[in-house]
Design a protein around this motif. Sequence first.
Motif, mmCIF file in Angstrom:
data_model
loop_
_atom_site.group_PDB
_atom_site.id
_atom_site.type_symbol
_atom_site.label_atom_id
_atom_site.label_comp_id
_atom_site.label_asym_id
_atom_site.label_seq_id
_atom_site.Cartn_x
_atom_site.Cartn_y
_atom_site.Cartn_z
ATOM 1 N N ILE A 30 0.831 -1.205 0.000
ATOM 2 C CA ILE A 30 0.000 0.000 0.000
ATOM 3 C C ILE A 30 0.873 1.266 0.000
ATOM 4 N N ALA A 31 2.074 1.192 0.576
ATOM 5 C CA ALA A 31 2.941 2.374 0.597
ATOM 6 C C ALA A 31 3.290 2.789 -0.829
ATOM 7 N N PHE A 32 3.178 4.088 -1.135
ATOM 8 C CA PHE A 32 3.516 4.649 -2.463
ATOM 9 C C PHE A 32 2.792 3.940 -3.593
ATOM 10 N N ASN A 33 1.565 3.516 -3.331
ATOM 11 C CA ASN A 33 0.831 2.743 -4.336
ATOM 12 C C ASN A 33 -0.652 3.106 -4.288
ATOM 13 N N CYS A 34 -1.416 2.710 -5.294
ATOM 14 C CA CYS A 34 -2.875 2.834 -5.296
ATOM 15 C C CYS A 34 -3.442 1.461 -5.608
ATOM 16 N N LEU A 35 -4.347 0.980 -4.778
ATOM 17 C CA LEU A 35 -4.916 -0.354 -4.985
ATOM 18 C C LEU A 35 -6.358 -0.232 -5.472
ATOM 19 N N PRO A 36 -6.611 -0.613 -6.728
ATOM 20 C CA PRO A 36 -7.978 -0.502 -7.237
ATOM 21 C C PRO A 36 -8.838 -1.688 -6.806
ATOM 22 N N GLN A 37 -8.699 -2.045 -5.543
ATOM 23 C CA GLN A 37 -9.505 -3.132 -4.969
ATOM 24 C C GLN A 37 -9.753 -2.828 -3.500
ATOM 25 N N ILE A 38 -11.034 -2.668 -3.140
ATOM 26 C CA ILE A 38 -11.397 -2.546 -1.730
ATOM 27 C C ILE A 38 -12.433 -3.616 -1.457
ATOM 28 N N ASP A 39 -12.105 -4.516 -0.517
ATOM 29 C CA ASP A 39 -12.955 -5.670 -0.216
ATOM 30 C C ASP A 39 -12.831 -6.691 -1.368
ATOM 31 N N ILE A 40 -13.688 -7.667 -1.393
ATOM 32 C CA ILE A 40 -13.537 -8.779 -2.347
ATOM 33 C C ILE A 40 -14.209 -8.474 -3.693
ATOM 34 N N PHE A 41 -13.814 -9.215 -4.723
ATOM 35 C CA PHE A 41 -14.463 -9.086 -6.027
ATOM 36 C C PHE A 41 -15.743 -9.914 -6.067
ATOM 37 N N LEU A 42 -16.756 -9.356 -6.731
ATOM 38 C CA LEU A 42 -18.020 -10.060 -6.912
ATOM 39 C C LEU A 42 -18.091 -10.593 -8.340
ATOM 40 N N GLU A 43 -19.155 -11.358 -8.628
ATOM 41 C CA GLU A 43 -19.262 -11.998 -9.941
ATOM 42 C C GLU A 43 -19.319 -11.004 -11.097
ATOM 43 N N ASN A 44 -19.858 -9.813 -10.852
ATOM 44 C CA ASN A 44 -19.998 -8.836 -11.941
ATOM 45 C C ASN A 44 -18.709 -8.053 -12.204
ATOM 46 N N GLY A 45 -17.617 -8.414 -11.481
ATOM 47 C CA GLY A 45 -16.338 -7.750 -11.725
ATOM 48 C C GLY A 45 -16.121 -6.517 -10.866
ATOM 49 N N TYR A 46 -17.173 -6.080 -10.184
ATOM 50 C CA TYR A 46 -17.029 -4.959 -9.248
ATOM 51 C C TYR A 46 -16.587 -5.504 -7.899
ATOM 52 N N THR A 47 -16.053 -4.606 -7.040
ATOM 53 C CA THR A 47 -15.744 -5.050 -5.682
ATOM 54 C C THR A 47 -16.975 -4.840 -4.806
ATOM 55 N N LYS A 48 -16.942 -5.483 -3.635
ATOM 56 C CA LYS A 48 -18.042 -5.354 -2.688
ATOM 57 C C LYS A 48 -18.214 -3.892 -2.261
ATOM 58 N N GLU A 49 -17.089 -3.188 -2.086
ATOM 59 C CA GLU A 49 -17.156 -1.778 -1.692
ATOM 60 C C GLU A 49 -17.900 -0.951 -2.751
ATOM 61 N N GLU A 50 -17.619 -1.244 -4.022
ATOM 62 C CA GLU A 50 -18.276 -0.514 -5.109
ATOM 63 C C GLU A 50 -19.777 -0.770 -5.104
ATOM 64 N N MET A 51 -20.173 -2.024 -4.898
ATOM 65 C CA MET A 51 -21.602 -2.328 -4.891
ATOM 66 C C MET A 51 -22.292 -1.830 -3.627
ATOM 67 N N LYS A 52 -21.522 -1.716 -2.509
ATOM 68 C CA LYS A 52 -22.098 -1.086 -1.307
ATOM 69 C C LYS A 52 -22.508 0.340 -1.638
ATOM 70 N N MET A 53 -21.664 1.052 -2.361
ATOM 71 C CA MET A 53 -21.984 2.445 -2.705
ATOM 72 C C MET A 53 -23.255 2.517 -3.566
ATOM 73 N N VAL A 54 -23.372 1.589 -4.513
ATOM 74 C CA VAL A 54 -24.545 1.563 -5.400
ATOM 75 C C VAL A 54 -25.821 1.327 -4.587
ATOM 76 N N ASN A 55 -25.799 0.270 -3.773
ATOM 77 C CA ASN A 55 -27.024 -0.150 -3.088
ATOM 78 C C ASN A 55 -27.380 0.743 -1.903
ATOM 79 N N GLU A 56 -26.367 1.134 -1.140
ATOM 80 C CA GLU A 56 -26.642 1.958 0.046
ATOM 81 C C GLU A 56 -27.137 3.351 -0.349
#
Length: 339
Positions: A190-216
């Motif tokens: 994580i140091a000096f880096n950007c991780l395009p993954q927060i939480d686990i990947f779902l079947e649709n290719g999005y991460t759980k964090e991304e779908m939390k934003m959609v649904n919530e």
Amino acid sequence: KNPRVAVVGATGAVGREMLKVLEQRNFPASEVVPFSSIRSAGTKVPYKDDELIVRELKEDSFEGFDIALFSAGGSTSEKFAPLAVKAGCVVIDNSNAWRMDPKVPLVVPEVNPDDLDWHPGIIANPNCSTIQLVVALKPIHDEAKIKRIVVSTYQAVSGTGQKAINELETQVTRLFNGKEIVSDVYPHQIAFNCLPQIDIFLENGYTKEEMKMVNETKKIMGDDSIKLTATTVRVPVFYCHSESVNIETVEKLTVRDCRNILASAPGVTVIDYPEKGQYPMAIDCAGEDDVFVGRIREDETIENGINMWVVSDNIRKGAALNTVQIAETLIARNLVRVA
Ligand code: A2P
């Protein structure tokens, strides 16, 4: 009589901030008691001029409490929140466990306080990146109706908990000293880096964090027609999530309209002086309560579009502060007792 308050997960990054927020806001508690797992039981946490001894969370811990603030992970909430409700507590839960349960309100006090009316004993606190987004977007939605949102996040490591704060600190220090590093908390450095993954990947290719934003976002705004698409990214920042937000509205809004709407919105501060090079930044917003908005400009590629930059302290408004504000609203509306 003032409520007795249990803080579950009091040794964690959010739990400690909850104690701080209760103290800073002079929360009317008759007593505040911190709980953790057996690992930290017996240690002390600061509260007011005192230190409180942390107790081990057990099945019968909730007798005699009125409010329980949970931030100890989803599985702890799943197991212990129903026990707390049985013991007569109202639970405000910071985990993912109950958020999308249709019987459980998902509340941001500036946005949907009326949803507290139908709480069944548990109230869910939304995901940190969703809270700051809806605080900024609700007043715009009320004025101009939002059709579609495109959001990219730049999220601080504190959202993952104390162990992630330690991991970034250790990696930065070791790399500067030419030493090898390990990644335990995150899948990559994580140091000096950007991780395009927060939480686990779902079947649709999005991460759980991304779908939390959609649904919530739909649930909190009470509007299923809002379309949202998200890319969530972990960045080497300790506190505050930043978000690049693009919206398309039904009614036309100018930059000036947006600044005015947001400047008078509860919980929002506008910092938008491009001529002076001033805009919200994580380092300035850490420790603050508000959601900060800047870089407001028209999206010149569509008819009714706006771009903006939204920053807030993920541990405060994104977690501990929002939880305590829910408790304050419950007290003000006489909703602390289970229906
Ligand atoms: P402990 O210190 O005993 O591990 P963070 O999100 O910063 O990692 O913090 C998690 C918090 O949740 C800590 O206070 C941690 O306590 C607490 N916690 C984790 N698992 C449990 C559990 N099974 N019962 C009670 N508290 C727990």
